[in-house]
Enzyme design. Structure first.
Site: not given
Ligand code: FAD
Length: 464
Positions: A33, A38, A50, A176, A266, A306, A439
Site C-alpha cells: 500500500e 482502507g 457518510k 454529475g 465517476g 474499482d 410491527h
Molecule cells: P480503493 O479503495 O481505491 O483502494 C485502492 C488502494 O490502492 C488505495 O489505498 C491506493 O493508495 C492503493 N494503491 C493504488 N495504486 C497503488 C500502487 N501502485 N501500489 C500500492 N498501493 C497502491 N462505495 C460504497 O460502496 N458505498 C459508499 O457509500 C461509497 N461512497 C463513496 C463516496 C465517495 C465520495 C467516493 C469517491 C466513493 C464512494 N464509494 C462508495 C466507492 C468506494 O470508495 C470504492 O468503490 C472503493 O473504495 C473501491 O475499493 P478498491 O479496494 O477497489 O479501491
C-alpha cells in the site's frame, strides 16, 4: 527475496479484505500500500462522506424540530466541526483495519507496487522485489475529469477536496447526478448552499428505476436543490470570485455564476504505472479485464475492485477480493452476479436498490409484475414524521421471483439488507410478503410491496 502465496497491490476494501480472507484460507499474503490502508473508501469515500451526511441529517432534524415541540433560541451549524469529526471517524476506521491486519499477521509493505514479472512485484521507493505465486491488482480508481476544466482543488473540486472543505460555499454547481454528486448536493444544501446539479442523462441517479429517480427529483426540488437533466457543460470560465458555467440543456444555454464547481462524473481504473503492458495484462476502456472469477488475461494475476470497473462500490470490491483468494485457494467460488449487488445512495430521502429496474426487466422480455407500497401508509414512518418514499418490487410474472428491489425513503439503505438475503435465496414475492415483520417497523413497507405484487397489500387501498 521474500516469497508469498499472494501479493496484493492496494489496501482498499478490495485488497485488505482479500488479505484477511487469504490468511483464513491458510495462504501467506503480502499487502502493498502506497498510502493508508482502507483505500478510498475509508479515507476519502464511503466513511467520511457518510459521517458528513449524518451531520446534514442532524441539521435537517433540528430545522424540523419545532414540529415535534422542540424549540431553541438560536441554532448554529459549524461545518468545520463536522469535517473534524469526519476525520476522527476516518482515523478510527483506519486504525481498526490496521489492527485487524496486524492480528491476522498480514505483512504490510509501504510503497508503490509495480508488476515486473508474472510472479514479481517491485516496490518503490525501497526497490524491494516481492516474489509471489499469485498477484492481485487492487489499486482502485482515479477521478474522471472533464476536458477544459482543470481541477485546482479550490474553485474546481473533486469529492476529495469537498470532504475537507471547512466552509460552506454560498453557491455551487455539481457536475454529475450520480450517487456522489447527489449525496454532496444534499449535504451542501442542508448547510445552506445554493446547489445546481448538471446531469447529462434524463434523470438524477440515472442507474435507478425511473420512478425512484423521479421521486428523488421531486424531493430535491422541495429541498431547494436545483438540477438540470439532459444537460451538459458547454463552457467554463474561472473568475476572481468563482466560476461561470455555461449549461446546455437540449440546445438552450444558460450561464451560472457560482463560488465553486464540484466534478463528480465517476472514475476510471488506476492502471497507469503498474507495469501491466510489460507482463501483458489486458486493459479495456481504462479498466483491467477480468473473468467471472477475477482472473486477468495472465495466469496467476487477478484484479478486483474499482480497477476492474465492474460496479465501483466498496462491498463489491470486497466480494471480488474474497472470490479471488477463494479461487487462488482452489475452492472454485461461485461467480459474482453484479446485478444482484446492493446499490445505495445516502442522501435524504435515501435510495437503495438491487436487481433489475422495471424497464430492464421489460427490455429482456420478462412478463413483469410490479408491487409498490408508499411510506405514507406505514405506521412507523408516520410516527417518525418520515412519510416520503416508496418501495417498488419487480417480479417475474411466471415464476414470482423478485428480480428487482427499489426503495426510496427513510432508512432505505438498511432495509435493503432483506433484499440481499431475498435475492440470494431467489425469493418470490410471496416469500417476501408472507414472512412476518415486526410491527411497527419501516421494514413492513417491504412486506406490503411484496404483497402488492398480487394486489394483496393490506394497508393500502388501490381499488378492486
Ligand atoms: P480503493 O479503495 O481505491 O483502494 C485502492 C488502494 O490502492 C488505495 O489505498 C491506493 O493508495 C492503493 N494503491 C493504488 N495504486 C497503488 C500502487 N501502485 N501500489 C500500492 N498501493 C497502491 N462505495 C460504497 O460502496 N458505498 C459508499 O457509500 C461509497 N461512497 C463513496 C463516496 C465517495 C465520495 C467516493 C469517491 C466513493 C464512494 N464509494 C462508495 C466507492 C468506494 O470508495 C470504492 O468503490 C472503493 O473504495 C473501491 O475499493 P478498491 O479496494 O477497489 O479501491
Amino acid at each position: 527475496m521474500a516469497k508469498y502465496d499472494v501479493a496484493i497491490i492496494g489496501g482498499g476494501p478490495g485488497g485488505y479484505v482479500a488479505a484477511i480472507r487469504a490468511v483464513q484460507l491458510g495462504l501467506k499474503p503480502v499487502l502493498i500500500e502506497e498510502d493508508r490502508v482502507g483505500g478510498l473508501c475509508l479515507n476519502w469515500g464511503c466513511i467520511p462522506s457518510k459521517a458528513l451526511l449524518w451531520n446534514a441529517e442532524l441539521v435537517h432534524l433540528f430545522r424540523g424540530a419545532p414540529e415535534f415541540g422542540v424549540t431553541y433560541d438560536a441554532l448554529h451549524f459549524d461545518v468545520a466541526k463536522a469535517i473534524d469529526r469526519s476525520r476522527l471517524v476516518v482515523e478510527r476506521m483506519v486504525g481498526g483495519v490496521e489492527f485487524l491486519l496486524k492480528k491476522n499477521a498480514v505483512t504490510v509493505v509501504r510503497g508503490r507496487g509495480q508488476l515486473i514479472g508474472q510472479h514479481e512485484v517491485g516496490v518503490q521507493p525501497s526497490g524491494d522485489v516481492i516474489e509471489a505465486e499469485h498477484v492481485i491488482i487492487a489499486t482502485g480508481g482515479i477521478t474522471r475529469t472533464l476536458p477544459g476544466i482543470e481541477i485546482d482543488g479550490r474553485t474546481v473540486m473533486t469529492s476529495r477536496e469537498a470532504l475537507e472543505l471547512r466552509e460552506t460555499p454560498p453557491s455551487l454547481v455539481i457536475v454529475g447526478g450520480g450517487p456522489v454528486g447527489v449525496e454532496l448536493a444534499y449535504f451542501y444544501r442542508a448547510y445552506g448552499s445554493e446547489v445546481t446539479i448538471i446531469e447529462m442523462l434524463a434523470h438524477l441517479l440515472p442507474q435507478e428505476d425511473e420512478e425512484i429517480s423521479r421521486r428523488l427529483e421531486r424531493a430535491f426540488k422541495q429541498q431547494g436543490i436545483t438540477f438540470r437533466t439532459g444537460a451538459k457543460v458547454a463552457s467554463f470560465a474561472k473568475s476572481n470570485a468563482g466560476a461561470t458555467v455555461t449549461v446546455d440543456t437540449g440546445g438552450q444555454e444558460e450561464q451560472l455564476s457560482v463560488d465553486k464547481v464540484l466534478i463528480a462524473v465517476g472514475m476510471v481504473g488506476k492502471t497507469d504505472g503498474l507495469g501491466l503492458e510489460k507482463v501483458g495484462v489486458e486493459v479495456e476502456s481504462g479498466f483491467v479485464r477480468i473473468d467471472e472469477r477475477m482472473r486477468t488475461s495472465i495466469p496467476g494475476i487477478f484484479a478486483i475492485g474499482d480497477v476492474t470497473g465492474k460496479l465501483m462500490l466498496a462491498h463489491v470490491a470486497s466480494a471480488q477480493g474474497v472470490t479471488a483468494v477463494e479461487q487462488i485457494a482452489g475452492r472454485e467460488p461461485r461467480p459474482l452476479d453484479y446485478e444482484r449487488m446492493p446499490r445505495c445512495t445516502y442522501c435524504q430521502p435515501q435510495v437503495a436498490s438491487l436487481g433489475l429496474t422495471e424497464a430492464q426487466a421489460r427490455e429482456r422480455g420478462i412478463d413483469v409484475k410490479v408491487g409498490t407500497f408508499p411510506y405514507q401508509a406505514n405506521g412507523k414512518a408516520i410516527a417518525l414524521g418520515r412519510t416520503e418514499g416508496v418501495v417498488k418490487l419487480v417480479a417475474d410474472g411466471q415464476t414470482g421471483e423478485v428480480l428487482g428491489y427499489h426503495i426510496i425513503g427513510q432508512d432505505a439503505t438498511e432495509l435493503l439488507a432483506a433484499a440481499s438475503l431475498g435475492s440470494v435465496l431467489q425469493a418470490t414475492s410471496r416469500d417476501v410478503g408472507w414472512a412476518v415483520y415486526a410491527h411497527p417497523t419501516l421494514s413492513e413497507v417491504l412486506k406490503e410491496a411484496a404483497l402488492a405484487v398480487d394486489r394483496q397489500a393490506i394497508h393500502f387501498w388501490t381499488g378492486r
